[in-house]
Motif scaffolding. Structure first.
Motif, short mmCIF file in Angstrom:
data_model
loop_
_atom_site.label_atom_id
_atom_site.label_comp_id
_atom_site.label_asym_id
_atom_site.label_seq_id
_atom_site.Cartn_x
_atom_site.Cartn_y
_atom_site.Cartn_z
N PHE A 161 7.17 29.16 7.44
CA PHE A 161 8.62 29.07 7.62
C PHE A 161 9.33 29.21 6.28
CE2 PHE A 161 12.33 27.41 10.04
CZ PHE A 161 12.14 28.19 11.15
N GLY A 162 8.71 28.72 5.19
CA GLY A 162 9.28 28.88 3.86
C GLY A 162 9.35 30.35 3.46
N ILE A 163 8.28 31.09 3.72
CA ILE A 163 8.27 32.52 3.42
C ILE A 163 9.31 33.25 4.26
CG2 ILE A 163 6.87 34.63 3.59
CD1 ILE A 163 4.44 32.85 2.83
N PHE A 164 9.37 32.90 5.54
CA PHE A 164 10.39 33.49 6.42
C PHE A 164 11.80 33.23 5.88
CE2 PHE A 164 13.51 32.38 9.70
CZ PHE A 164 13.73 33.64 10.25
N SER A 165 12.05 32.00 5.43
CA SER A 165 13.40 31.67 4.95
C SER A 165 13.73 32.40 3.66
CB SER A 165 13.55 30.15 4.78
OG SER A 165 12.68 29.68 3.78
N LEU A 166 12.74 32.62 2.80
CA LEU A 166 12.99 33.41 1.58
C LEU A 166 13.32 34.86 1.93
CD1 LEU A 166 10.25 32.04 -0.83
CD2 LEU A 166 12.71 31.63 -0.92
N LEU A 167 12.58 35.43 2.87
CA LEU A 167 12.88 36.80 3.31
C LEU A 167 14.26 36.87 3.97
CD1 LEU A 167 9.37 37.80 4.72
CD2 LEU A 167 10.41 38.49 2.54
N LEU A 168 14.60 35.85 4.74
CA LEU A 168 15.92 35.79 5.36
C LEU A 168 17.01 35.73 4.30
CD1 LEU A 168 17.74 35.54 7.87
CD2 LEU A 168 17.33 33.07 7.79
N THR A 169 16.80 34.96 3.25
CA THR A 169 17.78 34.86 2.16
C THR A 169 17.96 36.21 1.48
OG1 THR A 169 17.22 32.54 1.81
CG2 THR A 169 18.37 33.67 0.02
N ILE A 170 16.87 36.92 1.22
CA ILE A 170 16.96 38.24 0.60
C ILE A 170 17.75 39.19 1.50
CG2 ILE A 170 15.61 40.27 -0.09
CD1 ILE A 170 13.41 38.24 -0.98
N LEU A 171 17.47 39.16 2.79
CA LEU A 171 18.20 39.98 3.75
C LEU A 171 19.68 39.63 3.76
CD1 LEU A 171 18.01 42.14 5.99
CD2 LEU A 171 17.66 40.26 7.60
N VAL A 179 21.45 38.35 1.32
CA VAL A 179 22.06 38.84 0.09
C VAL A 179 22.35 40.33 0.19
CG1 VAL A 179 21.65 39.24 -2.38
CG2 VAL A 179 21.05 37.04 -1.37
N ILE A 180 21.40 41.09 0.74
CA ILE A 180 21.57 42.54 0.86
C ILE A 180 22.69 42.88 1.85
CG2 ILE A 180 20.46 44.66 1.67
CD1 ILE A 180 17.80 43.46 0.57
N VAL A 181 22.70 42.22 3.00
CA VAL A 181 23.65 42.55 4.06
C VAL A 181 25.03 41.95 3.81
CG1 VAL A 181 24.14 42.26 6.52
CG2 VAL A 181 21.83 42.84 5.77
N VAL A 182 25.09 40.67 3.47
CA VAL A 182 26.36 39.96 3.37
C VAL A 182 26.93 40.01 1.95
CG1 VAL A 182 27.51 37.73 3.71
CG2 VAL A 182 25.68 38.42 5.25
N GLY A 183 26.07 39.91 0.95
CA GLY A 183 26.53 39.86 -0.43
C GLY A 183 26.46 38.46 -0.98
N LYS A 184 27.18 38.25 -2.06
CA LYS A 184 27.12 36.97 -2.76
C LYS A 184 27.89 35.88 -2.02
CE LYS A 184 27.99 34.80 -7.17
NZ LYS A 184 28.59 34.90 -8.48
N LEU A 185 27.18 34.79 -1.73
CA LEU A 185 27.78 33.61 -1.12
C LEU A 185 27.32 32.38 -1.90
CD1 LEU A 185 27.05 34.36 2.66
CD2 LEU A 185 29.23 34.61 1.48
#
Length: 134
Positions: free
Chosen positions: A31-41, A43-49
């Protein structure tokens, strides 16, 4: 932004018996790896938050890992920071970030952490020397 994470850490620590019994280490890693990949996605899709859903999930995984495996990362410096400096860091990190914000770009989080920790350690030792801190 930090108060919900601070509160979440206390809640997880309070419920650590239930969480450590029900959640396996392999689940936390996956789940940690999934959440890191989700965060990268994100950043790419939404931008800086300021905070991402993946970051929240990753934080929960780290908190649960720490209460489930308290001796995994048993460093004296992290114990000192976690036991003695956490309140000072929570209070002062925004001031430090405000001062360094435009100067270091992507290194801001690292510089902020190091500078805040050093400042808080100095304050702690001064307070300890004058008898205001144990």
């Amino acid at each position: 932004m930090g108060l919900p994470f601070f509160t979440l850490g206390y809640l997880i620590h309070d419920k650590k018996d239930i969480l450590t019994e029900k959640i396996s280490n392999s689940f936390l890693i996956a789940f940690g790896i999934f959440s890191l990949l989700l965060t990268i996605l994100e950043v790419i899709v939404v931008g800086k938050l300021d905070v991402y859903i993946g970051t929240i999930i990753f934080s929960v995984c780290i908190f649960i890992w720490c209460v489930k495996n308290p001796d995994t990362l048993n460093f004296k410096i992290t114990e000192f920071i976690g036991e003695k400096l956490y309140i000072l860091i929570y209070i002062l990190h925004l001031m430090v970030l405000w001062i360094i914000n435009p100067q270091f770009g992507y290194l801001n989080p690292i510089i902020c952490f190091i500078a805040t920790t050093i400042i808080c350690a100095i304050i702690y030792f001064i307070l300890k020397a004058i008898g205001w801190q144990k």
